[in-house]
Design a protein around this motif. Structure first.
Motif, PDB file in Angstrom:
ATOM      1  N   LEU A 179       0.827  -1.205   0.000  1.00 37.02           N
ATOM      2  CA  LEU A 179       0.000   0.000   0.000  1.00 37.02           C
ATOM      3  C   LEU A 179       0.861   1.253   0.000  1.00 37.02           C
ATOM      4  N   ASN A 180       0.258   2.326  -0.416  1.00 38.31           N
ATOM      5  CA  ASN A 180       0.853   3.646  -0.273  1.00 38.31           C
ATOM      6  C   ASN A 180       0.759   4.072   1.204  1.00 38.31           C
ATOM      7  N   PRO A 181       1.505   5.085   1.636  1.00 37.56           N
ATOM      8  CA  PRO A 181       1.361   5.548   3.019  1.00 37.56           C
ATOM      9  C   PRO A 181      -0.085   5.871   3.394  1.00 37.56           C
ATOM     10  N   ILE A 182      -0.402   5.554   4.652  1.00 38.49           N
ATOM     11  CA  ILE A 182      -1.734   5.834   5.189  1.00 38.49           C
ATOM     12  C   ILE A 182      -1.660   7.083   6.080  1.00 38.49           C
ATOM     13  N   THR A 224       4.024   2.231   2.109  1.00 36.72           N
ATOM     14  CA  THR A 224       5.207   3.025   1.775  1.00 36.72           C
ATOM     15  C   THR A 224       5.224   3.438   0.309  1.00 36.72           C
ATOM     16  N   CYS A 225       5.870   4.572   0.071  1.00 37.30           N
ATOM     17  CA  CYS A 225       6.087   5.023  -1.306  1.00 37.30           C
ATOM     18  C   CYS A 225       7.453   4.537  -1.809  1.00 37.30           C
ATOM     19  N   THR A 226       8.144   3.714  -1.018  1.00 38.39           N
ATOM     20  CA  THR A 226       9.444   3.193  -1.459  1.00 38.39           C
ATOM     21  C   THR A 226       9.437   1.652  -1.432  1.00 38.39           C
ATOM     22  N   SER A 242       1.399   2.884  -8.196  1.00 37.43           N
ATOM     23  CA  SER A 242       0.572   4.085  -8.361  1.00 37.43           C
ATOM     24  C   SER A 242       1.110   5.343  -7.700  1.00 37.43           C
ATOM     25  N   GLU A 243       1.919   5.242  -6.675  1.00 35.21           N
ATOM     26  CA  GLU A 243       2.388   6.485  -6.053  1.00 35.21           C
ATOM     27  C   GLU A 243       3.390   7.136  -6.998  1.00 35.21           C
ATOM     28  N   SER A 244       3.218   8.438  -7.238  1.00 32.63           N
ATOM     29  CA  SER A 244       3.955   9.056  -8.344  1.00 32.63           C
ATOM     30  C   SER A 244       5.472   8.956  -8.184  1.00 32.63           C
ATOM     31  N   SER A 245       5.998   9.144  -6.969  1.00 36.04           N
ATOM     32  CA  SER A 245       7.466   9.098  -6.817  1.00 36.04           C
ATOM     33  C   SER A 245       7.991   7.671  -7.008  1.00 36.04           C
ATOM     34  N   ALA A 246       7.186   6.692  -6.567  1.00 30.39           N
ATOM     35  CA  ALA A 246       7.592   5.291  -6.731  1.00 30.39           C
ATOM     36  C   ALA A 246       7.628   4.929  -8.217  1.00 30.39           C
ATOM     37  N   ILE A 251      11.242  15.119   7.453  1.00 34.20           N
ATOM     38  CA  ILE A 251      12.194  14.523   6.500  1.00 34.20           C
ATOM     39  C   ILE A 251      11.671  13.128   6.125  1.00 34.20           C
ATOM     40  N   GLY A 252      11.891  12.755   4.873  1.00 36.73           N
ATOM     41  CA  GLY A 252      11.472  11.406   4.487  1.00 36.73           C
ATOM     42  C   GLY A 252      10.351  11.425   3.474  1.00 36.73           C
ATOM     43  N   CYS A 253      10.449  12.334   2.507  1.00 38.05           N
ATOM     44  CA  CYS A 253       9.506  12.380   1.393  1.00 38.05           C
ATOM     45  C   CYS A 253      10.329  12.356   0.112  1.00 38.05           C
ATOM     46  N   PRO A 254      10.386  11.243  -0.594  1.00 40.64           N
ATOM     47  CA  PRO A 254       9.866   9.921  -0.287  1.00 40.64           C
ATOM     48  C   PRO A 254      10.525   9.326   0.966  1.00 40.64           C
ATOM     49  N   HIS A 255       9.925   8.249   1.468  1.00 46.02           N
ATOM     50  CA  HIS A 255      10.431   7.575   2.667  1.00 46.02           C
ATOM     51  C   HIS A 255      11.949   7.366   2.582  1.00 46.02           C
ATOM     52  N   CYS A 256      12.594   7.506   3.743  1.00 50.26           N
ATOM     53  CA  CYS A 256      14.073   7.479   3.787  1.00 50.26           C
ATOM     54  C   CYS A 256      14.651   6.123   3.376  1.00 50.26           C
ATOM     55  N   THR A 314       3.289   6.251   7.288  1.00 49.05           N
ATOM     56  CA  THR A 314       2.604   7.496   6.939  1.00 49.05           C
ATOM     57  C   THR A 314       3.611   8.524   6.443  1.00 49.05           C
ATOM     58  N   CYS A 315       3.187   9.744   6.227  1.00 47.59           N
ATOM     59  CA  CYS A 315       4.133  10.790   5.840  1.00 47.59           C
ATOM     60  C   CYS A 315       3.555  12.158   6.134  1.00 47.59           C
ATOM     61  N   MET A 316       4.394  13.172   5.952  1.00 42.97           N
ATOM     62  CA  MET A 316       4.006  14.542   6.312  1.00 42.97           C
ATOM     63  C   MET A 316       2.873  15.082   5.437  1.00 42.97           C
ATOM     64  N   VAL A 317       2.612  14.442   4.308  1.00 42.14           N
ATOM     65  CA  VAL A 317       1.588  14.964   3.406  1.00 42.14           C
ATOM     66  C   VAL A 317       0.245  14.263   3.624  1.00 42.14           C
ATOM     67  N   VAL A 318       0.253  12.946   3.795  1.00 41.70           N
ATOM     68  CA  VAL A 318      -1.025  12.221   3.878  1.00 41.70           C
ATOM     69  C   VAL A 318      -1.563  12.106   5.298  1.00 41.70           C
ATOM     70  N   GLY A 378      11.531  18.393  -2.441  1.00 41.57           N
ATOM     71  CA  GLY A 378      10.824  19.239  -3.406  1.00 41.57           C
ATOM     72  C   GLY A 378       9.371  18.823  -3.534  1.00 41.57           C
ATOM     73  N   LYS A 379       9.103  17.537  -3.369  1.00 36.51           N
ATOM     74  CA  LYS A 379       7.713  17.077  -3.464  1.00 36.51           C
ATOM     75  C   LYS A 379       6.900  17.587  -2.275  1.00 36.51           C
ATOM     76  N   ALA A 380       7.422  17.412  -1.064  1.00 34.34           N
ATOM     77  CA  ALA A 380       6.699  17.875   0.124  1.00 34.34           C
ATOM     78  C   ALA A 380       6.535  19.396   0.073  1.00 34.34           C
TER      79      ALA A 380
HETATM   80 FE1  F3S Z   1       5.910   9.435  -0.127  1.00 35.72          FE
HETATM   81 FE2  F3S Z   1       4.235  10.958   1.168  1.00 35.72          FE
HETATM   82 FE3  F3S Z   1       6.214  12.027  -0.119  1.00 35.72          FE
HETATM   83  S1  F3S Z   1       3.727   9.248  -0.081  1.00 35.72           S
HETATM   84  S2  F3S Z   1       6.627  10.667  -1.806  1.00 35.72           S
HETATM   85  S3  F3S Z   1       6.390  10.639   1.636  1.00 35.72           S
HETATM   86  S4  F3S Z   1       4.163  12.784  -0.102  1.00 35.72           S
END
Ligand code: F3S
Length: 389
Positions: free
Chosen positions: A75-78, A116-118, A134-138, A286-291, A342-346, A361-363
């Motif tokens: 799955l993508n981050p929840i 995770t997106c990684t 499906s996650e764009s960075s992945a 920190i961690g977008c995408p996941h570290c 999870t992540c700072m965006v979702v 840059g994504k975050a």
């Molecule tokens: Fe991943 Fe969330 Fe960034 S899904 S790419 S950490 S916006």
């Protein structure tokens, strides 16, 4: 579009209603994009996992489904760390319950609760493999850095691919569609202090200029983590699903000869440098995408002997954290917290801050809309400095 005997049986409902629905999604997509057939995929990564983004309608759709994934799928981050949701703050009991229901619905469908997106840090993914991520960075990472092949799937089409084990053969599954379409020229100095060396910020500008075109870069030598950061940002400010860097990414050699006559766009160092505003931040993420393990290692080194003075959130895949628990303990001695899933965006957890500093840059692109906060971008070192001074 040609369907084999089994595909036809699924489409006719002989293997149950959910598989039939999933096949209908794949066939409809295939028809829209003129695919000749369905091809097998080796893994799926399914977005639409955070209750913050899918809401109650998405959840009730998921609950109606009854089938099992036939390929490895994550799955993508929840919207919260599965176990530590109280600890991260800002998550209501009601949200946590709904998020759990989403996870259970996916679990019922045979999707692993790795959020995770990684996914490429968890399962070995090889050059030339066909995927449905499906996650764009992945997606950008799989296509550009690994040389695997995936379109930018939506949540339902990635889920359909997980349950059927196939995807329509179109877009980036075909080599002819993977050639560069736009050349990115970097103007100005390329010394050690060049703003181009912040690959998240460079990707932020490059994405705006390249849009959905496949970009070709010359004159930079990013490592894998930097490629990850650049691609994630390009996928956020543009719609890139693939880019090439001369002499670095695996398909750049394949297409080098096809760069003659491409349209050029230029990025000035000043355009990138202008992103680095010195504004006060009340949290650092920190961690977008996941570290990656390497990034966790760097963070641990930078935090050695320091204590945080403001919230410092770090995000990584659960499997990566499990495999590097000593690094996590080292990082958390500073007061920083490392969260999985999870992540700072979702996550709604970040909505309580007014300015969030990031090195991504994504975050940087998503935080204003998704969290209702201002975003500041800096290097990893600057982020740690801000979080500890
Ligand atoms: Fe991943 Fe969330 Fe960034 S899904 S790419 S950490 S916006």
């Amino acid at each position: 579009m040609h369907l084999d005997e089994d595909d036809e049986k699924i489409l006719n409902g002989e293997y149950g209603e959910t598989r039939q629905k999933m096949m209908e999604i794949l066939v409809a997509l295939g028809k829209v994009y003129d695919a000749d057939r369905l091809i097998p995929v080796t893994s799926a990564q399914v977005s639409g996992a955070s209750y913050k983004t899918i809401g109650r309608w998405g959840l009730s759709w998921l609950k109606e489904l009854d089938a099992r994934a036939v390929i490895p799928a994550v799955l993508n981050p929840i919207g919260m760390p599965r176990e530590e949701w109280r600890d991260i703050g800002g998550i209501t009991q009601e949200f946590a319950e709904k998020q759990r229901e989403v996870l259970e619905a996916y679990h019922h469908l045979g999707i692993r609760p790795e959020c995770t997106c990684t996914p490429y840090y968890l399962n070995r993914t090889e050059y030339g493999e066909h995927l449905a991520w499906s996650e764009s960075s992945a997606v950008v990472y799989a296509n550009s850095v690994i040389g695997a092949r995936t379109n930018r799937e939506g949540g339902p089409s990635a889920l359909a691919a997980a349950i059927i084990g196939k995807t329509p053969n179109y877009g980036l599954h075909l080599v002819k569609n993977r050639a560069p379409q736009i050349m990115i020229d970097l103007a100005g100095s390329d010394d050690g202090n060049s703003p181009f060396h912040h690959y998240g910020a460079l990707g932020y500008i490059a994405g705006k200029k390249a849009g959905n075109l496949i970009a070709f870069f010359r004159g930079i030598r990013p490592n894998r983590d930097q490629l990850k950061a650049m691609g994630a940002a390009m996928g956020a400010t543009g719609a890139a699903a693939l880019f090439h860097v001369e002499g670095i990414t695996p398909e750049s050699r394949v297409f080098d000869f096809e760069t003659e006559g491409l349209r050029h766009v230029t990025i000035e160092g000043d355009e990138v440098a202008a992103l680095f505003e010195d504004i006060d931040a009340d949290a650092v993420a920190i961690g977008c995408p996941h570290c990656s393990p390497r990034e966790l290692h760097d963070i641990a080194g930078l935090l050695e002997g320091r204590k945080t003075t403001k919230p410092l959130f770090i995000f990584a895949a659960r499997g990566v954290m499990r495999a590097h628990n000593r690094l996590i303990a080292q990082i958390e001695r500073s007061g920083a917290r490392v969260y999985p899933d999870t992540c700072m965006v979702v996550s709604p957890a970040m909505e309580r801050f007014s300015t969030i500093m990031v090195n991504s840059g994504k975050a940087f692109s998503y935080i204003p809309n998704m969290c209702g906060a201002k975003a500041r971008i800096g290097t990893l070192e600057e982020c740690i400095q801000v979080a500890t001074s």
